[in-house]
Design a protein around this motif. Structure first.
Motif, PDB file in Angstrom:
ATOM      1  N   TYR A 624       0.846  -1.201   0.000  1.00  0.00           N
ATOM      2  CA  TYR A 624       0.000   0.000   0.000  1.00  0.00           C
ATOM      3  C   TYR A 624       0.877   1.243   0.000  1.00  0.00           C
ATOM      4  O   TYR A 624       1.849   1.321   0.755  1.00  0.00           O
ATOM      5  N   ASP A 625       0.513   2.205  -0.821  1.00  0.00           N
ATOM      6  CA  ASP A 625       1.091   3.533  -0.746  1.00  0.00           C
ATOM      7  C   ASP A 625       0.354   4.273   0.379  1.00  0.00           C
ATOM      8  O   ASP A 625      -0.814   3.977   0.661  1.00  0.00           O
ATOM      9  N   ALA A 626       1.021   5.223   1.025  1.00  0.00           N
ATOM     10  CA  ALA A 626       0.388   5.962   2.133  1.00  0.00           C
ATOM     11  C   ALA A 626      -0.939   6.587   1.718  1.00  0.00           C
ATOM     12  O   ALA A 626      -1.879   6.654   2.509  1.00  0.00           O
ATOM     13  N   THR A 627      -1.038   7.025   0.452  1.00  0.00           N
ATOM     14  CA  THR A 627      -2.267   7.693  -0.010  1.00  0.00           C
ATOM     15  C   THR A 627      -3.431   6.719  -0.185  1.00  0.00           C
ATOM     16  O   THR A 627      -4.555   7.137  -0.406  1.00  0.00           O
ATOM     17  N   GLU A 628      -3.157   5.406  -0.102  1.00  0.00           N
ATOM     18  CA  GLU A 628      -4.226   4.404  -0.248  1.00  0.00           C
ATOM     19  C   GLU A 628      -4.773   3.951   1.103  1.00  0.00           C
ATOM     20  O   GLU A 628      -5.643   3.088   1.157  1.00  0.00           O
ATOM     21  N   LEU A 629      -4.270   4.552   2.183  1.00  0.00           N
ATOM     22  CA  LEU A 629      -4.635   4.072   3.510  1.00  0.00           C
ATOM     23  C   LEU A 629      -6.036   4.474   3.946  1.00  0.00           C
ATOM     24  O   LEU A 629      -6.497   4.053   5.007  1.00  0.00           O
ATOM     25  N   ASP A 630      -6.752   5.262   3.124  1.00  0.00           N
ATOM     26  CA  ASP A 630      -8.157   5.501   3.456  1.00  0.00           C
ATOM     27  C   ASP A 630      -9.013   4.267   3.179  1.00  0.00           C
ATOM     28  O   ASP A 630     -10.184   4.223   3.536  1.00  0.00           O
ATOM     29  N   GLU A 631      -8.408   3.247   2.549  1.00  0.00           N
ATOM     30  CA  GLU A 631      -9.116   1.975   2.312  1.00  0.00           C
ATOM     31  C   GLU A 631      -8.929   1.007   3.483  1.00  0.00           C
ATOM     32  O   GLU A 631      -9.474  -0.091   3.482  1.00  0.00           O
ATOM     33  N   VAL A 632      -8.135   1.424   4.472  1.00  0.00           N
ATOM     34  CA  VAL A 632      -7.766   0.521   5.565  1.00  0.00           C
ATOM     35  C   VAL A 632      -8.054   1.186   6.906  1.00  0.00           C
ATOM     36  O   VAL A 632      -7.784   2.370   7.087  1.00  0.00           O
ATOM     37  N   VAL A 633      -8.624   0.419   7.846  1.00  0.00           N
ATOM     38  CA  VAL A 633      -8.845   0.939   9.204  1.00  0.00           C
ATOM     39  C   VAL A 633      -8.245  -0.031  10.211  1.00  0.00           C
ATOM     40  O   VAL A 633      -8.035  -1.209   9.910  1.00  0.00           O
ATOM     41  N   LEU A 634      -7.960   0.472  11.414  1.00  0.00           N
ATOM     42  CA  LEU A 634      -7.521  -0.411  12.492  1.00  0.00           C
ATOM     43  C   LEU A 634      -8.640  -1.406  12.793  1.00  0.00           C
ATOM     44  O   LEU A 634      -9.825  -1.070  12.676  1.00  0.00           O
ATOM     45  N   ALA A 635      -8.273  -2.630  13.198  1.00  0.00           N
ATOM     46  CA  ALA A 635      -9.293  -3.685  13.348  1.00  0.00           C
ATOM     47  C   ALA A 635      -9.212  -4.418  14.680  1.00  0.00           C
ATOM     48  O   ALA A 635      -9.681  -5.538  14.799  1.00  0.00           O
ATOM     49  N   TYR A 636      -8.632  -3.787  15.698  1.00  0.00           N
ATOM     50  CA  TYR A 636      -8.711  -4.377  17.037  1.00  0.00           C
ATOM     51  C   TYR A 636     -10.184  -4.440  17.441  1.00  0.00           C
ATOM     52  O   TYR A 636     -10.634  -5.373  18.089  1.00  0.00           O
ATOM     53  N   ALA A 637     -10.918  -3.412  17.040  1.00  0.00           N
ATOM     54  CA  ALA A 637     -12.367  -3.366  17.225  1.00  0.00           C
ATOM     55  C   ALA A 637     -12.997  -3.092  15.874  1.00  0.00           C
ATOM     56  O   ALA A 637     -12.443  -2.354  15.054  1.00  0.00           O
TER      57      ALA A 637
END
Length: 711
Positions: A624-637
């Motif tokens: 992932y490029d940093a600019t693609e990280l809106d497709e990813v969220v933390l998932a502990y919860a």
């Protein structure tokens, strides 16, 4: 107005939504760093800027320079250039390479990068690949900066500037000026409201056809996000009129024009569909009827004898309903197998597979998500694929398996069908030949699909296909408080909350949301891992009724990340810090990367120089490029909705009055049935009682039942 010049030393705060920033600059004539506030989100550390604005005094923060406008100039000193390059401005140059480059080229550094970037090869540790990356990134950042400044001056956040540039390239400003409403259609994450805000800033006519059209499409898309396949004309008219603040006659005329252009489709009962949902719903009904029109070639088989042989061979005793399910599958062309936890869905599915194997039928297995497919594989010992992979989907070619190139199988079995939405079900059935036997397996009492439609329930309610419902809880499952309580919840009865230490179901009573968070933190980091000897990150999943609130998924992710993974190596995007070894979830189907909404992975590598990271999804590394990280969220919860099709060793779930809007029976039932070994509910008895008694699930706008029944 006054002017102030200086070098950006620190960026204290940036609001990704509106670009408002607080930065500290070093300015000649001032002993201390000067606090500057305003729309400065395009600025990087090390940048030399000339500011226009005025001084103000803030009672809390003291003297500040309030920016109205600014321009950026090239940093003059070697230290300034190094800080500028090392700020993350250019992909391929972090603090280490910035130091080396500036040491080599000194004051000439920026001119070399601009005019003679190939000379960077002479710097220690820089190869041709990195030179090419730096050249490309330097050019892009210049263009992006222009786009950012243009968008900021027209009221849009910098968080979307890179996305806009990636989509439109050097045409970005021209396209936005010509028709900003295209942004809502073309770029994921930019909705109508953002596009409309830009349009108003650019002076677009409030009454324009483009605005009305885009508003109508937005309302229909928002309704589809709530699960609806269509809107009534009255609802569409009223909602769009209110949102756009325009007279109904104009919206009405726009609807008529869009119907003429076939950008929306009308149907009986004043229903208005977006084309994809209309054709999918009509297509599902047509395909099921076409499959049912042919008799099963296995109908006359001696199923009694085969079932007897299977029971003898595998030393299994099926009950009457399970035997009936197996026989129904053999004589049907299209069948639904449904039932709650512990009722033997998996055992019955295995029996159906075995009988078809005895009949020399080719069987294919699939499920909507990677996790559900993996579970299906483990339970059956056969390969099970996600539906997308089964249909060989790719962004360039679409679904390679379709009506012209159907799936090669005699029997198709789909698990977790309650998760399958209207559009996906249509694409699946298009790829099924009329001769194939279709078996849908799922728990109809769970939450419906995230996407539009209520396909499994509608197929059952239509009375047009064979349905077998398993209701008996098997003896081995009766000892599980998770399973017995799940069935109590499903019947509208209160679950037994007083469970002993040997139970698999626990309730921790806590009214105060802040104390709920502290309890969950303690459970996940110490109590559960110590007692059950499990990995707190991979074996425990926190499931929340909603994202927002103190005991919502967003806040709990922050708390649990800090508790379970307080590492230093990280990358920041959009207000979230992503750390090495973080547990994350993909929240958008990305067919290029072959990862899908709901897939959970672990960050296995972070490159702070290149601004990239690697996420491992079930052993498959994805960059992932940093600019693609809106497709990813933390998932502990995560939310209960996002957990569909997954099972976890241990589930911890807050249910408080803060979650009042989401307290529904099928949500609590789905949450409880996600736990494989242990379930811990934390919250108030009142909240759980409200959830159990609230069986008023929102009715979804679909016409599939009627389409299946008619003709």
């Amino acid at each position: 107005m006054e002017y102030l010049s200086g070098i950006v030393e620190r960026i204290t705060y940036t609001n990704e939504d509106n670009g408002f920033s607080v930065v500290k600059i070093k300015s000649k004539g001032f002993a201390d760093l000067v606090t500057v506030v305003g729309n400065l989100a395009a600025v990087n550390i090390g940048a030399t800027i000339r500011l226009k604005g005025d001084w103000k005094y803030d009672s809390k923060f003291g003297k500040q320079f309030n920016v109205v406008d600014y321009r950026e100039t090239v940093p003059a000193t070697i230290a300034g250039i190094e800080k500028y390059l090392g700020s993350g401005l250019i992909k391929g140059i972090g603090p280490v390479y910035a130091r080396r480059i500036v040491k080599h080229f000194k004051e000439d550094t920026l001119r070399v990068i601009e005019e003679e970037a190939d000379y960077l090869i002479n710097v220690e540790g820089i190869g041709q690949k990195r030179v090419d990356m730096i050249k490309k990134a330097w050019q892009e950042q210049k263009e992006i900066k222009n786009v950012m400044l243009f968008l900021q001056s027209n009221g849009v956040s910098t968080a979307y500037a890179v996305k806009i540039y990636k989509t439109y390239g050097n045409e970005s400003i021209n396209i936005v000026k010509t028709n900003p409403y295209r942004l809502a259609d073309d770029i994921w994450g930019i909705g109508f409201k953002t596009a409309d805000k830009i349009a108003q800033q650019l002076g677009f006519d409030k009454h324009s056809f483009e605005r009305c059209r885009s508003g109508i499409v937005y309302v229909l898309n928002e309704l589809s996000n709530e699960g609806h396949c269509f809107s009534t004309r009255e609802q569409l008219l009223e909602t769009t009129e209110k949102m756009l603040e325009l007279e109904g006659t104009l919206i009405d005329a726009t609807i008529d024009r869009m119907i003429e252009e076939k950008t929306i489709i009308p149907d009986e009962g004043n229903a208005i569909y977006l084309p994809a949902f209309y054709h999918s719903e009509v297509g599902i009904a047509r395909r099921i009827k076409e499959i049912l029109a042919l008799e099963s070639i296995y109908k006359s088989s001696n199923t009694d004898e085969i079932v007897e042989n299977i029971q003898r061979e595998y030393q299994i005793q099926y009950d009457e309903v399970q035997v009936e399910a197996v026989k129904t599958a053999a004589r049907s062309k299209f069948m639904v197998l449904t039932g709650g936890p512990g009722t033997g869905k998996t055992t019955t599915t295995l029996a159906i597979i075995k009988i078809f194997q005895k009949l020399d039928a080719g069987v294919l297995l699939a499920a909507p998500t990677g996790r559900a497919a993996k579970r299906m594989s483990e339970a059956t010992g056969m390969e099970a694929k996600t539906i997308h992979r089964l249909l060989e989907y790719s962004p360039m070619d679409g679904y390679k398996k379709n009506a012209e190139t159907p799936l090669e199988c005699d029997v198709l079995i789909i698990d977790e069908t309650s998760m399958v939405d209207t559009i996906l079900m249509y694409n699946l059935l298009k790829a099924v030949s009329n001769e194939t036997v279709v078996v849908l397996v799922g728990d109809v009492d769970q939450l419906p699909s995230v996407g539009a439609g209520n396909v499994l329930k509608d197929i059952i309610d239509s009375d047009t296909v064979d349905v077998v419902k398993l209701t008996r809880i098997f003896r081995q499952a009766q000892g599980s408080a998770i399973i017995t309580n799940a069935h109590r919840i499903n019947k509208g009865e209160s679950p037994g909350l007083k469970c002993g230490s040997k139970s698999d179901f626990f309730f921790v009573e806590e009214e105060d949301p802040q104390k709920v968070v502290e309890t969950i933190k303690e459970l996940c980091s110490k109590r559960l891992p110590n007692y059950y000897k499990v990995d707190p990150v991979n074996d425990i999943q926190v499931l929340c009724p909603m994202q927002r609130g103190e005991a919502g998924a967003f806040n709990l992710n922050m708390v649990l990340q800090e508790t379970l993974n307080p590492g230093d190596v990280s990358i920041k995007y959009g207000g979230t810090v992503y750390r090495l070894k973080d547990k994350v979830m993909q929240i958008k189907n990305n067919y290029d990367k072959n990862v899908f909404n709901g897939d959970i992975g672990t960050i296995s590598k972070i490159d702070t120089e290149d601004k990239t990271l690697i996420i491992s999804f079930d052993g498959v590394d994805v960059e992932y490029d940093a600019t693609e990280l809106d497709e990813v969220v933390l998932a502990y919860a995560t939310t209960v909705h996002k957990s569909q099709g997954s099972e976890y060793k241990i589930v911890v779930a807050p249910f408080t009055m803060q979650h009042y809007m989401m307290l529904q029976r099928n949500l609590l039932y789905t949450c409880v049935t996600r736990a494989k070994k242990i379930l811990v509910l934390v919250g108030s008895k009142k909240a759980i009682g409200i959830a159990v008694s609230n069986n008023k699930t929102q009715k979804r706008n679909t016409m599939l039942v009627g389409r299946l029944k008619n003709g």
